[in-house]
Design an enzyme around this catalytic site. Structure first.
Site, PDB file in Angstrom:
ATOM      1  N   ALA A 160     -46.767  -6.357 -13.271  1.00  0.00           N
ATOM      2  CA  ALA A 160     -47.259  -5.200 -13.183  1.00  0.00           C
ATOM      3  C   ALA A 160     -45.618  -4.491 -13.424  1.00  0.00           C
ATOM      4  CB  ALA A 160     -47.925  -4.470 -11.664  1.00  0.00           C
ATOM      5  N   GLU A 185     -45.432 -17.561  -2.571  1.00  0.00           N
ATOM      6  CA  GLU A 185     -44.674 -17.240  -3.354  1.00  0.00           C
ATOM      7  C   GLU A 185     -43.622 -16.624  -1.940  1.00  0.00           C
ATOM      8  OE1 GLU A 185     -46.279 -13.841  -4.866  1.00  0.00           O
ATOM      9  OE2 GLU A 185     -47.857 -14.846  -5.995  1.00  0.00           O
ATOM     10  N   THR A 226     -58.711  -1.095 -12.253  1.00  0.00           N
ATOM     11  CA  THR A 226     -57.702  -0.748 -12.982  1.00  0.00           C
ATOM     12  C   THR A 226     -57.218  -2.071 -13.714  1.00  0.00           C
ATOM     13  OG1 THR A 226     -57.256   1.128 -11.219  1.00  0.00           O
ATOM     14  CG2 THR A 226     -55.060   0.444 -13.211  1.00  0.00           C
ATOM     15  N   LEU A 227     -56.834  -3.491 -12.845  1.00  0.00           N
ATOM     16  CA  LEU A 227     -57.073  -3.937 -14.601  1.00  0.00           C
ATOM     17  C   LEU A 227     -57.178  -4.604 -14.950  1.00  0.00           C
ATOM     18  CD1 LEU A 227     -54.395  -4.480 -12.302  1.00  0.00           C
ATOM     19  CD2 LEU A 227     -54.598  -6.971 -11.685  1.00  0.00           C
ATOM     20  N   VAL A 256     -53.683 -13.098 -12.721  1.00  0.00           N
ATOM     21  CA  VAL A 256     -52.377 -11.736 -12.089  1.00  0.00           C
ATOM     22  C   VAL A 256     -53.518 -11.419 -10.761  1.00  0.00           C
ATOM     23  CG1 VAL A 256     -51.951 -11.081 -14.522  1.00  0.00           C
ATOM     24  CG2 VAL A 256     -54.511 -10.572 -14.594  1.00  0.00           C
ATOM     25  N   ALA A 257     -54.501 -11.568 -10.707  1.00  0.00           N
ATOM     26  CA  ALA A 257     -54.606 -10.798  -8.802  1.00  0.00           C
ATOM     27  C   ALA A 257     -53.863 -11.616  -7.563  1.00  0.00           C
ATOM     28  CB  ALA A 257     -56.283 -11.354  -8.446  1.00  0.00           C
ATOM     29  N   ARG A 258     -54.864 -12.705  -7.491  1.00  0.00           N
ATOM     30  CA  ARG A 258     -53.704 -12.632  -5.381  1.00  0.00           C
ATOM     31  C   ARG A 258     -53.972 -14.527  -6.139  1.00  0.00           C
ATOM     32  NH1 ARG A 258     -51.110  -8.555  -5.956  1.00  0.00           N
ATOM     33  NH2 ARG A 258     -50.828  -7.251  -3.943  1.00  0.00           N
ATOM     34  N   HIS A 262     -44.352 -13.302 -10.406  1.00  0.00           N
ATOM     35  CA  HIS A 262     -45.128 -11.972  -9.431  1.00  0.00           C
ATOM     36  C   HIS A 262     -44.773 -10.334 -10.385  1.00  0.00           C
ATOM     37  CE1 HIS A 262     -48.572 -10.895  -6.370  1.00  0.00           C
ATOM     38  NE2 HIS A 262     -48.176  -9.727  -7.522  1.00  0.00           N
ATOM     39  N   VAL A 263     -44.868 -10.663 -11.819  1.00  0.00           N
ATOM     40  CA  VAL A 263     -43.941  -9.928 -12.261  1.00  0.00           C
ATOM     41  C   VAL A 263     -44.682  -8.796 -13.083  1.00  0.00           C
ATOM     42  CG1 VAL A 263     -42.489 -10.985 -11.764  1.00  0.00           C
ATOM     43  CG2 VAL A 263     -42.852 -11.663 -13.692  1.00  0.00           C
TER      44      VAL A 263
HETATM   45  P1  NAD Z   1     -59.064  -2.239  -8.053  1.00  0.00           P
HETATM   46  O1  NAD Z   1     -59.746  -1.474  -6.799  1.00  0.00           O
HETATM   47  O2  NAD Z   1     -59.123  -1.016  -9.496  1.00  0.00           O
HETATM   48  O3  NAD Z   1     -59.776  -3.158  -9.151  1.00  0.00           O
HETATM   49  C1  NAD Z   1     -60.576  -4.205  -8.060  1.00  0.00           C
HETATM   50  C2  NAD Z   1     -61.933  -5.158  -8.830  1.00  0.00           C
HETATM   51  O4  NAD Z   1     -62.386  -5.786  -8.217  1.00  0.00           O
HETATM   52  C3  NAD Z   1     -62.958  -2.757  -8.039  1.00  0.00           C
HETATM   53  O5  NAD Z   1     -63.863  -2.824  -9.298  1.00  0.00           O
HETATM   54  C4  NAD Z   1     -63.971  -3.785  -7.421  1.00  0.00           C
HETATM   55  O6  NAD Z   1     -64.992  -3.399  -7.020  1.00  0.00           O
HETATM   56  C5  NAD Z   1     -63.977  -5.138  -7.329  1.00  0.00           C
HETATM   57  N1  NAD Z   1     -64.450  -6.876  -6.999  1.00  0.00           N
HETATM   58  C6  NAD Z   1     -64.617  -6.089  -5.876  1.00  0.00           C
HETATM   59  N2  NAD Z   1     -64.564  -7.815  -5.382  1.00  0.00           N
HETATM   60  C7  NAD Z   1     -65.314  -8.417  -6.078  1.00  0.00           C
HETATM   61  C8  NAD Z   1     -66.251  -9.724  -6.378  1.00  0.00           C
HETATM   62  N3  NAD Z   1     -66.309  -9.934  -5.351  1.00  0.00           N
HETATM   63  N4  NAD Z   1     -66.523  -9.811  -7.300  1.00  0.00           N
HETATM   64  C9  NAD Z   1     -66.818  -8.748  -8.884  1.00  0.00           C
HETATM   65  N5  NAD Z   1     -65.642  -7.522  -8.893  1.00  0.00           N
HETATM   66  C10 NAD Z   1     -65.007  -7.631  -6.796  1.00  0.00           C
HETATM   67  O7  NAD Z   1     -57.705  -2.928  -8.469  1.00  0.00           O
HETATM   68  P2  NAD Z   1     -56.633  -3.223  -9.290  1.00  0.00           P
HETATM   69  O8  NAD Z   1     -55.878  -1.923  -9.605  1.00  0.00           O
HETATM   70  O9  NAD Z   1     -57.139  -3.327 -10.573  1.00  0.00           O
HETATM   71  O10 NAD Z   1     -56.418  -4.374  -9.052  1.00  0.00           O
HETATM   72  C11 NAD Z   1     -56.776  -5.400  -8.051  1.00  0.00           C
HETATM   73  C12 NAD Z   1     -56.179  -6.634  -7.993  1.00  0.00           C
HETATM   74  O11 NAD Z   1     -55.394  -6.682  -8.426  1.00  0.00           O
HETATM   75  C13 NAD Z   1     -55.035  -5.992  -6.942  1.00  0.00           C
HETATM   76  O12 NAD Z   1     -55.957  -6.168  -5.526  1.00  0.00           O
HETATM   77  C14 NAD Z   1     -54.247  -6.974  -6.735  1.00  0.00           C
HETATM   78  O13 NAD Z   1     -54.633  -7.889  -5.449  1.00  0.00           O
HETATM   79  C15 NAD Z   1     -54.026  -7.651  -7.188  1.00  0.00           C
HETATM   80  N6  NAD Z   1     -52.938  -6.574  -8.465  1.00  0.00           N
HETATM   81  C16 NAD Z   1     -51.515  -8.050  -8.964  1.00  0.00           C
HETATM   82  C17 NAD Z   1     -50.659  -6.946  -9.491  1.00  0.00           C
HETATM   83  C18 NAD Z   1     -49.740  -7.987 -10.038  1.00  0.00           C
HETATM   84  O14 NAD Z   1     -48.138  -7.921 -10.390  1.00  0.00           O
HETATM   85  N7  NAD Z   1     -50.064  -9.245 -10.358  1.00  0.00           N
HETATM   86  C19 NAD Z   1     -50.883  -5.792  -9.905  1.00  0.00           C
HETATM   87  C20 NAD Z   1     -51.657  -5.360  -9.383  1.00  0.00           C
HETATM   88  C21 NAD Z   1     -53.312  -5.322  -8.387  1.00  0.00           C
END
Ligand code: NAD
Length: 305
Positions: free
Chosen positions: A274, A252, A142-143, A221-223, A271-272
């Protein structure tokens, strides 16, 4: 349904907002303080975990990433855990584009100088346009898709790192995770959009920073755990990269004495990425749809455990 709204949600939005939304869809809601008993509820909607939640049959996390939840405890107690995927493409996409544009147009530097009433102008060759630059998006869920589409719309070349070689809208070139070094080399921006897992923990390490161009920016923007923070600090100090936009952090809140606060070309957000004024509705719709599934005897969608 009886739905409890855990007050840990207050980090993201007022718990009363989602309670009101769920009530307007026919559910009975109460906002619960941390530590409250949850036995009488069919579902508890929450930001974070605490063990008392395991007394509910179903816990819904308002976040996409549930790495802070003890999955094995949920499995042991039979408590269903669902998360909130699929709703952060626009918010995170815009947050990331904001960081890219700020670094290119130097807006963060001018905002800093504004506090000192300073008219100092950036060096001519410090400024650039994102158009025609390359961004490497690591993780295309999604992101990642939200970032890729927006970067493509601004005329950027978009590379993606993905486990399956399936085409993704807006992405010009795909790399596998074991080609990460090739994927980041030559990219002006590297944007992290993967979940925190055993595979992705500290995946951005000293070798990746060495592979990145010295005028490149890392956007996380992940973790926080996806980046080896010591290696990031070394890369910034050694001018191996130009800067970083960090919405996610190893610890955090980011500790007050963290060196990351001090760099001119590091943008720290708490961490804002989203957050938005419609977040409660986006999450509320997921809960309403899942409640309807349960009421129809179907299984829950977005179930993590
Ligand atoms: P999602 O499940 O839709 O997408 C994650 C993608 O990463 C998937 O396509 C998965 O196949 C891929 N992936 C996993 N391991 C991988 C690797 N080793 N190499 C390449 N690709 C890999 O999740 P999302 O909604 O896109 O969110 C992703 C992450 O972002 C969440 O798990 C969360 O930790 C973080 N997040 C942060 C915020 C924020 O406020 N900053 C908001 C939403 C999500």
């Amino acid at each position: 349904m009886q739905i409890g709204v855990h007050d840990s949600i207050a980090f993201s939005f007022d718990p009363e907002r989602i309670a009101g939304f769920l009530e307007s869809h026919g559910h009975q809601c109460a906002v619960l303080e941390a530590g409250s008993s949850v036995e009488e509820y069919d579902c508890v909607v929450t930001f974070g975990h605490e063990d008392v939640l395991l007394d509910a049959p179903w816990v819904h996390c308002i976040r996409a990433g549930v790495d802070a939840f003890p999955f094995e405890r949920y499995a042991e107690t039979g408590t269903a855990l669902t998360n909130s995927p699929g709703i952060h493409a626009t918010t995170i996409g815009e947050t990331v584009l904001g960081m890219l544009l700020s670094f290119a147009r130097r807006l963060h530097r001018y905002r800093d100088r504004q506090h000192a009433n300073s008219w100092e102008v950036e060096p001519y060759d410090a400024t650039f346009t994102v158009q025609d630059e390359t961004v490497c998006v690591v993780g295309l869920g999604t992101l990642g898709e939200g970032v890729a589409l927006r970067a493509d719309a601004l005329g950027m070349t978009v590379r993606g790192v993905r486990r399956e070689p399936k085409p993704v809208p807006g992405v010009d070139e795909l790399f596998r995770p074991d080609e990460l070094h090739d994927a980041v080399a030559g990219a002006r921006f590297v944007v992290l959009c993967v979940p925190l897992t055993e595979d992705t923990e500290a995946m951005i390490d000293a070798d990746v920073f060495a592979a990145m161009d010295d005028d490149a920016y890392l956007i996380n923007v992940a973790r926080g755990g996806v980046v080896a923070e010591d290696a990031l600090l070394d890369a910034l100090d050694g001018n191996e990269i130009a800067g970083a936009g960090l919405d996610a952090h190893a610890e955090e809140p980011l500790p007050a004495d963290s060196p990351l606060w001090e760099y001119d070309d590091v943008i720290v957000t708490p961490h804002v990425g989203a957050l938005s004024n419609t977040y409660h509705e986006s999450v509320g719709k997921l809960v309403v749809a899942n409640a309807e599934r349960l009421e129809n005897g179907e299984s829950l969608s977005d179930r993590v455990v």
